[in-house]
Enzyme design. Structure first.
Site, PDB file in Angstrom:
ATOM      1  N   ASP A 181       0.857  -1.192   0.000  1.00  0.00           N
ATOM      2  CA  ASP A 181       0.000   0.000   0.000  1.00  0.00           C
ATOM      3  C   ASP A 181       0.885   1.231   0.000  1.00  0.00           C
ATOM      4  O   ASP A 181       2.019   1.204   0.476  1.00  0.00           O
ATOM      5  CB  ASP A 181      -0.901   0.012   1.236  1.00  0.00           C
ATOM      6  N   ASP A 235      -7.065  -1.448  -4.316  1.00  0.00           N
ATOM      7  CA  ASP A 235      -8.103  -1.103  -3.339  1.00  0.00           C
ATOM      8  C   ASP A 235      -9.052  -0.057  -3.899  1.00  0.00           C
ATOM      9  O   ASP A 235     -10.272  -0.135  -3.695  1.00  0.00           O
ATOM     10  CB  ASP A 235      -7.468  -0.567  -2.050  1.00  0.00           C
TER      11      ASP A 235
END
Length: 169
Positions: free
Chosen positions: A122, A138
């Site tokens: 991320d 995401d």
């Protein structure tokens, strides 16, 4: 004629999948190399790019259970693909198929990370509101789900699915 349009839109979705998965993986590769020593502050106290590894699901839920999350993701992915193929082939369902393509791209992007690295990379961080760090995959999943919910609540009517139920029974 309807079948030809379905095949054309399916080809578009396959290309979209490939582009989004490639973008996700390239951004993650960049993040793993460019952000490994320090975050990149784009807007002080508001938005930054920082390298975070997530061994869990959304918001770090079930951290460390990579195998279980990967298996769950694959099962959900199979269900989503069946939903894509099972939906009526009408032009009216194109937007819902687009949502499914977004969700699929995101799921595949994160499954690749879990299988290859045992964790998801991320990098997007909204520091202003302490939002969980997230990635391109995401974003695809969230945008696809939000748009699908909107469509199912406000755009599609019971009749859209009643015709489909009759033709599939």
């Amino acid at each position: 004629m309807e079948r030809r349009k379905f095949l054309r839109s399916s080809l578009f979705h396959i290309v979209l999948l490939a582009v989004l998965i490639a973008a996700d993986q390239l951004v993650k590769l960049w993040a793993r190399t460019a952000l490994k020593n320090a975050p990149l502050i784009l807007w002080k106290d508001v938005f930054s790019l920082r390298l975070v590894y997530n061994t869990g699901g959304p918001w770090g839920v079930m951290g460390g259970h990579t195998v279980l999350l990967t298996l769950f993701s694959v099962i959900v992915l199979v269900i989503v693909i069946f939903a894509y193929l099972w939906l009526p082939k009408s032009a009216r369902m194109r937007l819902l198929r687009f949502c499914i393509a977004l969700i699929t791209a995101g799921a595949v992007g994160n499954i690749i990370d879990r299988i290859m690295f045992g964790r998801v990379t991320d990098m997007f961080s909204f520091d202003l509101i302490q939002f969980p760090v997230f990635n391109v995959a995401d974003s695809c999943i969230v945008c696809g789900c939000i748009l699908a919910c909107y469509l199912l609540i406000f755009y599609y009517k019971d009749e859209d699915f009643n015709k489909w139920k009759k033709s599939n029974s």
